[in-house]
Design a protein around this motif. Structure first.
Motif, PDB file in Angstrom:
ATOM      1  N   GLU A   9       0.719  -1.024   0.063  1.00  0.00           N
ATOM      2  CA  GLU A   9       0.122   0.147  -0.123  1.00  0.00           C
ATOM      3  C   GLU A   9       0.754   1.110   0.125  1.00  0.00           C
ATOM      4  N   ASN A  10       0.297   2.165  -0.542  1.00  0.00           N
ATOM      5  CA  ASN A  10       1.081   3.581  -0.587  1.00  0.00           C
ATOM      6  C   ASN A  10       1.583   4.109   0.588  1.00  0.00           C
ATOM      7  N   GLY A  11       2.710   4.352   1.032  1.00  0.00           N
ATOM      8  CA  GLY A  11       3.172   4.889   2.320  1.00  0.00           C
ATOM      9  C   GLY A  11       3.478   4.021   3.227  1.00  0.00           C
ATOM     10  N   ASP A  12       3.436   2.463   3.104  1.00  0.00           N
ATOM     11  CA  ASP A  12       3.978   1.630   3.862  1.00  0.00           C
ATOM     12  C   ASP A  12       5.192   1.861   4.266  1.00  0.00           C
ATOM     13  N   ALA A  13       5.851   0.994   5.113  1.00  0.00           N
ATOM     14  CA  ALA A  13       7.122   1.134   5.557  1.00  0.00           C
ATOM     15  C   ALA A  13       7.557  -0.315   5.707  1.00  0.00           C
ATOM     16  N   GLY A  14       8.980  -0.546   5.420  1.00  0.00           N
ATOM     17  CA  GLY A  14       9.437  -1.943   5.511  1.00  0.00           C
ATOM     18  C   GLY A  14       9.908  -2.068   7.006  1.00  0.00           C
ATOM     19  N   HIS A  15      10.499  -3.306   7.381  1.00  0.00           N
ATOM     20  CA  HIS A  15      10.569  -3.672   8.723  1.00  0.00           C
ATOM     21  C   HIS A  15      11.517  -3.071   9.594  1.00  0.00           C
ATOM     22  N   ASN A  16      12.400  -2.409   8.788  1.00  0.00           N
ATOM     23  CA  ASN A  16      13.384  -1.242   9.333  1.00  0.00           C
ATOM     24  C   ASN A  16      12.997   0.197   9.271  1.00  0.00           C
ATOM     25  N   GLY A  17      11.585   0.626   8.875  1.00  0.00           N
ATOM     26  CA  GLY A  17      11.196   1.708   8.939  1.00  0.00           C
ATOM     27  C   GLY A  17      11.614   2.601   7.561  1.00  0.00           C
ATOM     28  N   GLU A  18      12.187   1.720   6.885  1.00  0.00           N
ATOM     29  CA  GLU A  18      12.508   2.127   5.571  1.00  0.00           C
ATOM     30  C   GLU A  18      11.347   2.304   4.563  1.00  0.00           C
ATOM     31  N   HIS A  19      11.361   3.352   3.836  1.00  0.00           N
ATOM     32  CA  HIS A  19      10.410   3.463   2.790  1.00  0.00           C
ATOM     33  C   HIS A  19      10.372   2.283   1.921  1.00  0.00           C
ATOM     34  N   VAL A  20       8.898   1.758   1.688  1.00  0.00           N
ATOM     35  CA  VAL A  20       8.643   0.624   0.724  1.00  0.00           C
ATOM     36  C   VAL A  20       8.332   1.425  -0.645  1.00  0.00           C
ATOM     37  N   VAL A  21       8.962   0.834  -1.924  1.00  0.00           N
ATOM     38  CA  VAL A  21       8.523   1.367  -3.205  1.00  0.00           C
ATOM     39  C   VAL A  21       7.092   0.452  -3.643  1.00  0.00           C
ATOM     40  N   ASP A  22       6.185   1.444  -3.686  1.00  0.00           N
ATOM     41  CA  ASP A  22       4.873   0.953  -4.004  1.00  0.00           C
ATOM     42  C   ASP A  22       4.306   0.522  -5.155  1.00  0.00           C
ATOM     43  N   THR A  23       5.306   0.740  -6.187  1.00  0.00           N
ATOM     44  CA  THR A  23       5.215   0.314  -7.640  1.00  0.00           C
ATOM     45  C   THR A  23       6.365   0.302  -8.304  1.00  0.00           C
ATOM     46  N   PHE A  24       6.732  -0.040  -9.227  1.00  0.00           N
ATOM     47  CA  PHE A  24       7.952   0.062 -10.082  1.00  0.00           C
ATOM     48  C   PHE A  24       7.418   1.006 -11.441  1.00  0.00           C
ATOM     49  N   LYS A  25       8.456   1.321 -12.084  1.00  0.00           N
ATOM     50  CA  LYS A  25       8.370   2.577 -12.839  1.00  0.00           C
ATOM     51  C   LYS A  25       9.099   1.798 -14.072  1.00  0.00           C
ATOM     52  N   ALA A  26       8.268   2.268 -15.382  1.00  0.00           N
ATOM     53  CA  ALA A  26       8.801   1.870 -16.656  1.00  0.00           C
ATOM     54  C   ALA A  26      10.053   2.515 -17.098  1.00  0.00           C
ATOM     55  N   SER A  27      10.061   3.932 -16.421  1.00  0.00           N
ATOM     56  CA  SER A  27      11.339   4.713 -16.588  1.00  0.00           C
ATOM     57  C   SER A  27      12.662   4.325 -15.909  1.00  0.00           C
ATOM     58  N   ASP A  28      12.521   3.278 -14.898  1.00  0.00           N
ATOM     59  CA  ASP A  28      13.666   2.916 -14.279  1.00  0.00           C
ATOM     60  C   ASP A  28      14.184   1.413 -15.021  1.00  0.00           C
ATOM     61  N   VAL A  29      13.529   1.054 -15.941  1.00  0.00           N
ATOM     62  CA  VAL A  29      13.866  -0.265 -16.887  1.00  0.00           C
ATOM     63  C   VAL A  29      15.343  -0.502 -17.372  1.00  0.00           C
ATOM     64  N   ILE A  30      15.930  -1.402 -16.583  1.00  0.00           N
ATOM     65  CA  ILE A  30      17.480  -1.733 -17.109  1.00  0.00           C
ATOM     66  C   ILE A  30      17.419  -2.667 -18.207  1.00  0.00           C
ATOM     67  N   ILE A  31      17.917  -2.485 -19.281  1.00  0.00           N
ATOM     68  CA  ILE A  31      18.057  -3.441 -20.250  1.00  0.00           C
ATOM     69  C   ILE A  31      19.412  -3.901 -20.363  1.00  0.00           C
ATOM     70  N   GLN A  32      19.578  -5.280 -20.483  1.00  0.00           N
ATOM     71  CA  GLN A  32      20.645  -6.120 -20.585  1.00  0.00           C
ATOM     72  C   GLN A  32      20.479  -7.034 -21.824  1.00  0.00           C
ATOM     73  N   ARG A  33      20.985  -6.427 -23.063  1.00  0.00           N
ATOM     74  CA  ARG A  33      20.676  -7.405 -23.940  1.00  0.00           C
ATOM     75  C   ARG A  33      21.437  -8.618 -24.282  1.00  0.00           C
ATOM     76  N   ALA A  34      20.840  -9.614 -24.900  1.00  0.00           N
ATOM     77  CA  ALA A  34      21.394 -10.823 -25.230  1.00  0.00           C
ATOM     78  C   ALA A  34      22.390 -10.717 -26.262  1.00  0.00           C
ATOM     79  N   GLY A  35      23.602 -11.308 -26.297  1.00  0.00           N
ATOM     80  CA  GLY A  35      24.716 -11.427 -27.162  1.00  0.00           C
ATOM     81  C   GLY A  35      24.363 -11.742 -28.479  1.00  0.00           C
ATOM     82  N   SER A  36      23.404 -12.712 -28.654  1.00  0.00           N
ATOM     83  CA  SER A  36      22.729 -13.073 -30.116  1.00  0.00           C
ATOM     84  C   SER A  36      21.559 -13.506 -29.975  1.00  0.00           C
TER      85      SER A  36
END
Length: 385
Positions: A9-36
């Motif tokens: 849920e939005n605004g939830d916190a992790g076990h150590n009080g850290e911010h929990v990412v409530d959704t991933f973002k397409a703008s953060d996509v990391i692309i690792q292309r296959a060699g062939s």
């Protein structure tokens, strides 16, 4: 949302009080292309779901930290702990949609937002972490773009897109999973059924087996709905039928056919031409093609369109009175599939779908595939740039 408080849920916190990412973002996509790149198959010889593209989209989640960044990487096996919740308690769900290469060379997806919304509903039902469906769609579009050469250059084939979401917590505890993996794989596909893309199938109607039940997960796309159907499917095939016509309740309501939604075009008890499909009562999967057929029918306004119950008794009576014109299934894999016969109580009921054209089933198939392959402009198509 009671069953989805484990860091989703939005605004939830992790076990150590850290911010929990409530959704991933397409703008953060990391692309690792296959060699062939792998060898592309002949579109005319494709067997459904057996060939896969060069890359996979993978997004991990934990209750402590929330969502990781999405990664598109070379296609590879997934490593799971033997106690992963997906393996023991079927904590999983999936989706199915397609990308089509049009006659103009452009790649299109058909109403993909409906798939993303349905996947989110299944996610909530399975107590897995929620996400922004628009962001997932954008991630999928990036994956298809990376593997665009795998989209068949054929109007009888397509690229099947299979998102899956599994619980991966390393525990035998019977509870919602504190870790999960959402991934997407791609597969070039041809006709779903061995009989071909538009040949009639035969059905076995037997009330002793049910696909889903009230209060269950029939309206969600979970693997448990499918795996438990194989037993009845095998029995149907042993009797010479290709699919199961799923019935429900003492009055034997017709629900679905195999893994498809069901439509009947007939003259009803009042002498009206009517297209009928079972209602979304929690048992029926809300199919994207099902919704599209209903939308087209209502737009045409040429016959009555109903979402209501029909029993085997109603159908048998209508067949004997020669009021049934066509019967067909619908789904992403097959689009539209005509029904020719039903084995019920050792009696073979002939459905005159093919003798009637099949005018209605063909019209729906052509209308939808015209959108798929860009022969008709439609806001149902998402065209990739």
């Amino acid at each position: 949302m009671e069953c989805c408080k484990n860091g989703c849920e939005n605004g939830d916190a992790g076990h150590n009080g850290e911010h929990v990412v409530d959704t991933f973002k397409a703008s953060d996509v990391i692309i690792q292309r296959a060699g062939s790149s792998g060898e592309k198959p002949d579109p005319s010889n494709l067997v459904f779901g057996t060939v896969f593209t060069d890359h996979i989209l993978s997004i991990e989640w934990t209750a402590e930290h929330g969502w990781d960044k999405p990664v598109i990487k070379p296609f590879q096996n997934i490593s799971l702990h033997p106690a992963a919740s997906v393996l023991h308690y079927a904590v999983e769900l999936f989706e199915g949609l397609k990308a089509y290469r049009g006659e103009d060379g452009k790649i299109r997806l058909f109403r993909p937002k409906l798939n993303m919304e349905r996947m989110l509903r299944s996610t909530i039902r399975m107590c897995l972490p929620t996400f922004d469906p628009d962001e997932l769609l954008q991630c999928i579009l990036k994956l298809v773009d990376v593997d665009q050469d795998w989209v068949p250059n054929s109007t009888s084939a397509s690229l099947y897109i299979r998102p899956a979401f599994i619980g991966t917590e390393k525990s035998l505890g019977v509870k919602k999973s504190s870790a999960a993996l959402l991934y997407v794989i791609l597969s070039p596909v041809g006709a779903y059924f061995k009989t071909g893309s538009f040949n009639p199938v035969s059905l076995w109607a037997e009330p002793k087996y049910v696909r889903a039940w009230k209060g269950g997960t029939g309206d969600c796309k979970t693997g448990g709905n499918y795996g438990t159907s194989f037993f009845a499917q095998n029995e149907a095939m042993a009797l010479g039928c290709q699919q199961v016509l799923w019935l429900y309740g003492e009055d034997e309501k017709i629900t679905e056919v195999g893994t498809m939604n069901l439509f009947i075009f007939w003259k009803n008890e009042d002498g009206e031409e009517e297209l009928i499909t079972p209602p979304l009562d929690g048992i029926i999967l809300p199919g994207v093609v099902r919704q599209s057929i209903l939308d087209l029918s209502r737009k045409w306004g040429e016959f009555k369109v109903s979402e209501r119950y029909i029993t085997m008794e109603n159908l048998v009576e209508a067949v004997k009175e020669k009021r049934v014109k066509e019967m067909f299934g619908s789904g992403t894999a097959c689009v539209v599939c005509p029904v020719g016969n039903i084995l019920y109580k050792n009696e073979n009921l002939h459905i005159p779908t093919m003798e009637n054209g099949p005018k209605m089933a063909t019209r729906f198939l052509n209308s939808l595939t015209d959108i798929h392959y860009g022969r008709v402009d439609s806001d149902w198509a998402v065209t990739m740039s």
